[in-house]
Design an enzyme around this catalytic site. Structure first.
Site, PDB file in Angstrom:
ATOM      1  N   ARG A  54       0.840  -1.222   0.000  1.00  0.00           N
ATOM      2  CA  ARG A  54       0.000   0.000   0.000  1.00  0.00           C
ATOM      3  C   ARG A  54       0.868   1.262   0.000  1.00  0.00           C
ATOM      4  O   ARG A  54       0.450   2.321  -0.439  1.00  0.00           O
ATOM      5  CB  ARG A  54      -0.981  -0.006   1.186  1.00  0.00           C
ATOM      6  CG  ARG A  54      -1.861   1.235   1.251  1.00  0.00           C
ATOM      7  CD  ARG A  54      -3.127   1.040   2.092  1.00  0.00           C
ATOM      8  NE  ARG A  54      -2.868   0.377   3.340  1.00  0.00           N
ATOM      9  CZ  ARG A  54      -2.300   0.943   4.409  1.00  0.00           C
ATOM     10  NH1 ARG A  54      -1.942   2.207   4.375  1.00  0.00           N
ATOM     11  NH2 ARG A  54      -2.105   0.248   5.513  1.00  0.00           N
ATOM     12  N   TYR A  83     -16.684  13.169 -17.353  1.00  0.00           N
ATOM     13  CA  TYR A  83     -17.124  11.783 -17.176  1.00  0.00           C
ATOM     14  C   TYR A  83     -18.154  11.724 -16.023  1.00  0.00           C
ATOM     15  O   TYR A  83     -18.016  12.438 -15.023  1.00  0.00           O
ATOM     16  CB  TYR A  83     -15.900  10.911 -16.887  1.00  0.00           C
ATOM     17  CG  TYR A  83     -16.268   9.549 -16.373  1.00  0.00           C
ATOM     18  CD1 TYR A  83     -17.089   8.704 -17.118  1.00  0.00           C
ATOM     19  CD2 TYR A  83     -15.836   9.116 -15.134  1.00  0.00           C
ATOM     20  CE1 TYR A  83     -17.454   7.463 -16.633  1.00  0.00           C
ATOM     21  CE2 TYR A  83     -16.194   7.876 -14.645  1.00  0.00           C
ATOM     22  CZ  TYR A  83     -17.014   7.058 -15.402  1.00  0.00           C
ATOM     23  OH  TYR A  83     -17.379   5.832 -14.912  1.00  0.00           O
ATOM     24  N   ASP A  85      -7.690  15.966 -16.750  1.00  0.00           N
ATOM     25  CA  ASP A  85      -7.857  14.537 -17.011  1.00  0.00           C
ATOM     26  C   ASP A  85      -7.490  14.313 -18.481  1.00  0.00           C
ATOM     27  O   ASP A  85      -8.186  14.780 -19.386  1.00  0.00           O
ATOM     28  CB  ASP A  85      -9.313  14.152 -16.725  1.00  0.00           C
ATOM     29  CG  ASP A  85      -9.570  12.661 -16.896  1.00  0.00           C
ATOM     30  OD1 ASP A  85      -8.878  12.029 -17.714  1.00  0.00           O
ATOM     31  OD2 ASP A  85     -10.484  12.142 -16.220  1.00  0.00           O
ATOM     32  N   LYS A 126      -7.980   2.729 -19.711  1.00  0.00           N
ATOM     33  CA  LYS A 126      -8.290   2.983 -21.113  1.00  0.00           C
ATOM     34  C   LYS A 126      -7.054   2.743 -21.983  1.00  0.00           C
ATOM     35  O   LYS A 126      -6.515   1.660 -21.976  1.00  0.00           O
ATOM     36  CB  LYS A 126      -8.861   4.401 -21.247  1.00  0.00           C
ATOM     37  CG  LYS A 126      -9.966   4.728 -20.219  1.00  0.00           C
ATOM     38  CD  LYS A 126     -11.162   3.813 -20.357  1.00  0.00           C
ATOM     39  CE  LYS A 126     -12.347   4.109 -19.457  1.00  0.00           C
ATOM     40  NZ  LYS A 126     -12.147   4.532 -18.099  1.00  0.00           N
TER      41      LYS A 126
HETATM   42  C1  3LM Z   1     -16.305   5.488 -19.835  1.00  0.00           C
HETATM   43  N1  3LM Z   1     -14.795   6.278 -18.182  1.00  0.00           N
HETATM   44  O1  3LM Z   1     -16.756   4.547 -20.478  1.00  0.00           O
HETATM   45  P1  3LM Z   1     -12.066   4.362 -14.016  1.00  0.00           P
HETATM   46  N2  3LM Z   1     -11.835   9.923 -16.422  1.00  0.00           N
HETATM   47  C2  3LM Z   1     -12.353   9.690 -17.640  1.00  0.00           C
HETATM   48  C3  3LM Z   1     -13.045   8.505 -17.882  1.00  0.00           C
HETATM   49  O2  3LM Z   1     -13.529   8.312 -19.107  1.00  0.00           O
HETATM   50  C4  3LM Z   1     -13.223   7.567 -16.838  1.00  0.00           C
HETATM   51  C5  3LM Z   1     -12.670   7.843 -15.590  1.00  0.00           C
HETATM   52  C6  3LM Z   1     -11.972   9.034 -15.410  1.00  0.00           C
HETATM   53  C7  3LM Z   1     -15.637   5.258 -18.535  1.00  0.00           C
HETATM   54  C8  3LM Z   1     -15.826   4.180 -17.740  1.00  0.00           C
HETATM   55  S1  3LM Z   1     -18.467   3.963 -17.151  1.00  0.00           S
HETATM   56  C9  3LM Z   1     -19.048   3.025 -15.839  1.00  0.00           C
HETATM   57  C10 3LM Z   1     -16.929   3.252 -17.666  1.00  0.00           C
HETATM   58  C11 3LM Z   1     -12.176  10.707 -18.719  1.00  0.00           C
HETATM   59  C12 3LM Z   1     -13.977   6.311 -17.033  1.00  0.00           C
HETATM   60  C13 3LM Z   1     -12.779   6.873 -14.450  1.00  0.00           C
HETATM   61  O3  3LM Z   1     -12.265   4.553 -12.552  1.00  0.00           O
HETATM   62  O4  3LM Z   1     -10.773   3.691 -14.337  1.00  0.00           O
HETATM   63  O5  3LM Z   1     -13.285   3.734 -14.667  1.00  0.00           O
HETATM   64  O6  3LM Z   1     -11.894   5.827 -14.677  1.00  0.00           O
HETATM   65  O7  3LM Z   1     -16.350   6.656 -20.250  1.00  0.00           O
END
Ligand code: 3LM
Length: 409
Positions: A57, A110, A182, A207
């Site tokens: 951690r 998002y 972001d 991603k």
């Molecule tokens: C999506 N997005 O399908 P995680 N910042 C951005 C993002 O697109 C996302 C996050 C942060 C998507 C996820 S929707 C339930 C699925 C620009 C995520 C958050 O915590 O790794 O999912 O990232 O657009």
């Protein structure tokens, strides 16, 4: 850390430390805790007088290599990895903000980032205002004496609005506030916000960085002064760490990032041109198109337009459902940045945490569909879109064929 002239070399070698066995790839330290040679050394590691692993951690040698590589790619002093993109977003904001502080965020974000800002942070006494970041007067007007941070995505999930980082940073510096960007949609290969004076840059590494749809992860990059409390305070005590195995998978995925981004961009550009000319499509949102307001920032701020685009169908909610359900090669799933082309309906999926009013203010209509264009052959991708669009009812709201061919005034 040695930097490489080219990002396509850095994604493979950046921050790599050869281990004693001479392993070509980064060893996976799948261990929760690390053995101290003696009690004094253990105490010295806890006290920070001696470097060395303690407990995963707090840090792990496999994750450390991922963090070194991302720091080099983003041009940061340091990077800190998290167990999800939301772990990264929340940790960045919790590091910079405390009760009584105010945040100005972009209207388009998002869905869960919007929920974090509007539902979770107010419970901790952190208030926010969301405005359109293409209107800098509105951003300035939204700032209060308590504003500490500007937060944005560029391009925006889901409709790819692009904001001018130089102009936003100039405003932030004038007002003495920090900026957080972001950079998930671009990756450091297409855009490096720190070069424009942004203070923290973060990613959902779920991603493109990983790129293979098998890991959920996040990462924040910035200068040491901001990263130390992020690593030694927020991540340590809130505990949203990345599993070393997932760090190892991302390191593997990163090696092909340059190749993948090239193909994602090429495929998305071809899809955008195809859709722009299709009579059943009302509007295509893709910064690679000269019709996109953010196109002027290609070359200056972004070296490519990325692999995600959004389209507004000529029609309504039902038209969007019919179109999405008809697609065969495009897989119906949220997320983006994978080899597989993915399609989703933002209003009912990724951006469902918004109220209907907030969604309207953010420009996310019921007829908007998001495509995350994958790495398949472009002819197969276009054939799938064509068969799904051709069958849609003709409601006469799309481009006319003459418009699409540029034959009208
Ligand atoms: C999506 N997005 O399908 P995680 N910042 C951005 C993002 O697109 C996302 C996050 C942060 C998507 C996820 S929707 C339930 C699925 C620009 C995520 C958050 O915590 O790794 O999912 O990232 O657009």
């Amino acid at each position: 850390m040695a930097a490489f002239k080219h990002q396509s070399t850095c994604v493979i070698h950046g921050g790599h430390v050869r281990d004693e066995q001479g392993s070509l790839t980064t060893p996976l330290y799948q261990s929760a805790t690390f053995v101290f040679p003696d009690c004094q050394t253990g105490g010295a590691r806890f006290g920070g007088e001696q470097a060395g692993p303690i407990y995963t951690r707090l840090g792990n040698p496999t994750t450390d290599e991922l963090e070194r590589r991302l720091a080099l790619l983003e041009g940061a002093d340091e990077a800190v990895a998290f167990g999800s993109g939301m772990g990264a977003v929340s940790a960045a904001l919790l590091t910079l903000l405390q009760a009584g502080d105010h945040l100005v965020a972009a209207t388009g974000l998002y869905g869960c980032t919007h929920a974090l800002i509007t539902e979770q942070l107010p419970r901790l006494g952190i208030q926010s205002t969301q405005v359109d970041f293409s209107d800098l007067d509105a951003v300035e007007a939204a700032m209060t004496a308590d504003t500490r941070v500007l937060f944005l995505e560029t391009p925006v999930n889901p409709h790819l609005a692009v904001y001018d980082l130089d102009a936003i940073v100039a405003l932030a510096k004038r007002k003495g506030v920090l900026t957080v960007v972001d950079n998930t949609f671009m990756t450091p290969l297409l855009q490096r916000p720190l070069r424009h004076g942004v203070d923290l840059v973060l990613h959902s590494a779920t991603k493109y960085l990983n790129g293979h749809g098998d890991v959920v992860a996040g990462i924040v990059c910035g200068r040491t002064e901001l990263m130390t409390p992020l690593r030694n305070g927020i991540r340590k005590d809130f505990g949203a760490i990345l599993s070393p195995h997932d760090a190892w998978l991302i390191l593997r995925g990163l090696k092909t990032l340059a190749l993948r981004m090239e193909r994602h961009c090429d495929n998305a550009m071809a899809v955008a041109h195809f859709l722009e000319a299709h009579p059943k499509v009302r509007k295509v949102h893709y910064p690679g198109l000269s019709s996109h307001p953010g196109h002027r920032l290609l070359g200056r701020q972004m070296s490519g337009a990325g692999g995600v685009l959004a389209l507004e169908l000529a029609g309504d909610f039902d038209t969007a459902m019919t179109f999405v359900n008809r697609l065969r090669l495009f897989t119906l799933a949220v997320s983006l940045g994978d080899a597989e082309s993915l399609v989703q309906h933002p209003a009912s999926m990724t951006h469902s945490p918004y109220s209907a009013e907030a969604r309207a203010a953010a420009g996310i209509g019921d007829n908007l569909v998001r495509l995350a264009v994958g790495l398949e052959h472009i002819e197969d991708i276009l054939a799938d879109l064509k068969q799904a669009l051709d069958e849609l009812p003709d409601v006469g709201q799309g481009h006319t064929e003459q418009e699409a061919l540029g034959e009208t005034e």
